[in-house]
Write an enzyme that holds these catalytic residues in place. Sequence first.
Site, PDB file in Angstrom:
ATOM      1  N   HIS A 169     -41.359  23.672  63.852  1.00 36.37           N
ATOM      2  CA  HIS A 169     -40.144  22.966  64.278  1.00 36.37           C
ATOM      3  C   HIS A 169     -40.237  22.551  65.738  1.00 36.37           C
ATOM      4  O   HIS A 169     -40.773  23.282  66.574  1.00 36.37           O
ATOM      5  CB  HIS A 169     -38.919  23.862  64.063  1.00 36.37           C
ATOM      6  CG  HIS A 169     -38.665  24.160  62.623  1.00 36.37           C
ATOM      7  ND1 HIS A 169     -38.973  25.372  62.044  1.00 36.37           N
ATOM      8  CD2 HIS A 169     -38.159  23.389  61.624  1.00 36.37           C
ATOM      9  CE1 HIS A 169     -38.662  25.335  60.756  1.00 36.37           C
ATOM     10  NE2 HIS A 169     -38.173  24.146  60.468  1.00 36.37           N
ATOM     11  N   ASP A 194     -42.111  27.288  66.807  1.00 34.81           N
ATOM     12  CA  ASP A 194     -42.639  28.236  65.827  1.00 34.81           C
ATOM     13  C   ASP A 194     -43.838  27.605  65.118  1.00 34.81           C
ATOM     14  O   ASP A 194     -44.180  27.990  64.006  1.00 34.81           O
ATOM     15  CB  ASP A 194     -41.554  28.636  64.804  1.00 34.81           C
ATOM     16  CG  ASP A 194     -41.013  27.417  64.062  1.00 34.81           C
ATOM     17  OD1 ASP A 194     -41.421  26.315  64.347  1.00 34.81           O
ATOM     18  OD2 ASP A 194     -40.183  27.531  63.207  1.00 34.81           O
ATOM     19  N   SER A 228     -35.710  20.001  57.599  1.00 37.43           N
ATOM     20  CA  SER A 228     -35.220  20.642  58.821  1.00 37.43           C
ATOM     21  C   SER A 228     -35.571  19.856  60.078  1.00 37.43           C
ATOM     22  O   SER A 228     -34.865  19.931  61.082  1.00 37.43           O
ATOM     23  CB  SER A 228     -35.792  22.051  58.948  1.00 37.43           C
ATOM     24  OG  SER A 228     -37.182  22.042  58.726  1.00 37.43           O
TER      25      SER A 228
END
Lengths: 267, 229
Positions: free
Chosen positions: A240, A237, A92
Amino acid sequence: MALSTPRLLVRFLGGRNLLYGGAPFPSEQTPGDSKTRNEETDKVMSSGDSNPAATPTPCVDIQGDGRWMSLHNHFVSNSKDKEPDVLFVGDSLVQLLHQFEVWRELFSPLHALNFGVGGDETQHVLWRLSNGELAHISPKVVVLWVGTHNHSHTAEQICGGIMAIVQLIKDKLPKAYTLVLGVLPRGKMPNPLRERNAQVNKLVKDAVSSLPHASLLNVDPGFVHSDGSISHQDLYDFLHLTPQGYQAVCQPLHAHLKGLLEKQAEN
Amino acid sequence: MSGDEMNPAAVAQAVEDIQGDDRWMSQHTRFVQECKDAEPEVLFIGDSMVQLMQQYEIWRELFSPLHALNFGIGGDTTCNVLWRLQNGELDNIGPKVTVVWVGTNNHEHSAEQVAGGILAIAQLLTSRLPKTKVVVLGLLARGEWPNPLREKNVAVNSFLRSWLPRLGHTQFLDVGAGFVHSDETISTRDMFDFLHLTAAGYRAIAKPLIDLLLQILEGTPEEKRASLV
């Protein structure tokens, strides 16, 4: 309602069911001097036989919308008419990079492609690259950023998984240089995952030190403050990156990449 | 269905720290702290669809000026949002509008249960924040091609459309129009992983949302037009 542990584990893994290939993994290595690494252990760790993190494994579609395979198929077909000089591949952290301005500013001009998939672990990236994502392109540099989501693996296994990917890239793209990005710290305060990620980076750095076609770049600009905390302004968070976090990571990365590309051009 | 002990999607539940870095609780704690300092007019609560919005330019352009707070956490289900709202994320604030966007991650629950969970959230909000208007956003389609989750999300929206008007001060807003093309695919231009929105995707949903928010914040459409002159 209490959820059983396996279901909670599945929830944290983005609902994926991971197929583990091969024999149960070897017992933990004793902590110690990574400079006295055992070549046999390295071989074992980056071979699929004993290390699930190094066994090419697709994601099984538990959730029911086939998104992982859709993305993989897209990457394979997209690559058919592109000629990227740089390929970004990973999880990600790679995927989200593509969504922010920083990609257009810094990496589009380098003719970069982005094959990031959220939640991917080393064995998933290994599968994707073994199944078509490198078939139609010859990038000069592959930027590899993966490992932080390998929750059921040890640092040694994760290193083995990363090294298996490095080897695969060498096999499929003999002229490419692989730039492995260090896994970032995570969590608001110090925690075992920060230690694990730091250990992964240390092991990978050692493992690539003798390779002419690969290196590890530490892209952490200093996210951990003196009180041990990470700010949500950098990692929204605590995992990320925010656009601001990406700028801090990508400016030096971009400079390093340009240097690599220039060297590749000279050879 | 809502408030029914038998609906697991309406049972408040914290996320357990399995991974080992306690990120969910850290995010919740930060939101509780924000409630002490901020005076939001608009509160957004939900999952990654809410959380990611704050990372794009559009948040600064359109929603920050409305004094909006963003309490989205990636991966959250209705159970997790209920727990957060019951454990400090509504303390000391009195937003005029609360936007709720959650449900797509409720993989263990049926469409009816998910809708019941969202209804329970709306009920909690109207009882804890008597002055707030609740806007529930419809669940978006997902996946590149037609699949059972698209059908499930459509069913959730359908339940919400009929149940929510019975609650006072609550309305349903469908922002999903246009994402599914005539060939039934979703494009990565709108959802980069066939679930999460790109900047372009957020711009598309922001238009109807901002119109509704302005309408609520400024009273009637006539007042809004007058104030913009």
